[in-house]
Design a protein around this motif. Sequence first.
Motif, PDB file in Angstrom:
ATOM      1  N   GLN A 107       2.152   1.961  -3.470  1.00  0.00           N
ATOM      2  CA  GLN A 107       1.073   2.451  -4.321  1.00  0.00           C
ATOM      3  C   GLN A 107       0.734   3.900  -3.997  1.00  0.00           C
ATOM      4  O   GLN A 107       0.417   4.681  -4.895  1.00  0.00           O
ATOM      5  CB  GLN A 107      -0.149   1.544  -4.174  1.00  0.00           C
ATOM      6  CG  GLN A 107       0.104   0.155  -4.716  1.00  0.00           C
ATOM      7  CD  GLN A 107      -0.976  -0.839  -4.346  1.00  0.00           C
ATOM      8  OE1 GLN A 107      -2.010  -0.476  -3.801  1.00  0.00           O
ATOM      9  NE2 GLN A 107      -0.740  -2.103  -4.643  1.00  0.00           N
ATOM     10  N   MET A 108       0.804   4.259  -2.720  1.00  0.00           N
ATOM     11  CA  MET A 108       0.541   5.637  -2.326  1.00  0.00           C
ATOM     12  C   MET A 108       1.633   6.566  -2.852  1.00  0.00           C
ATOM     13  O   MET A 108       1.336   7.661  -3.340  1.00  0.00           O
ATOM     14  CB  MET A 108       0.441   5.741  -0.806  1.00  0.00           C
ATOM     15  CG  MET A 108      -0.198   7.001  -0.360  1.00  0.00           C
ATOM     16  SD  MET A 108      -1.825   7.119  -1.091  1.00  0.00           S
ATOM     17  CE  MET A 108      -2.766   7.461   0.322  1.00  0.00           C
TER      18      MET A 108
ATOM     19  N   GLY B 243       0.810  -1.208   0.000  1.00  0.00           N
ATOM     20  CA  GLY B 243       0.000   0.000   0.000  1.00  0.00           C
ATOM     21  C   GLY B 243       0.846   1.262   0.000  1.00  0.00           C
ATOM     22  O   GLY B 243       0.491   2.257  -0.640  1.00  0.00           O
TER      23      GLY B 243
END
Length: 121
Positions: free
Chosen positions: A86-87, A83
């Motif tokens: 992806q951020m 995550g």
Amino acid sequence: MDGFIQVVAALLMGIASVEFFCAAWLGLLGIIAAVCMVLRKEVGKSRFLGLLNRHVCRLLLFSGLLFICFKLYLDNIGFGKTGFEQMVYFVAVIMGMGKMIPTLPRRINALFSEGEKREEG
């Protein structure tokens, strides 16, 4: 150290994907502009073929680069699964788009004004 490399890779991938996508999209718009100009008889056949050649090559080159980058980044290297990565990618895309979007009207208008240039030869 691996986390740092993943963050840097996500940043670079985010910026590169915006640039490659924009260039490929402008290639497609360039093809459309060239067809419009030849239908309106603003350019001759040789100029049209030159414009078409340039824009098709641009579309194929940058869409191919985008595909290869994602294939390497996601499948071969295995990045982009967390995550946080992806951020970071998303933030890099937003930064790249913020730089690119203000230039789009000028770049699109330039595609449609290519017919105003005199044909050589």
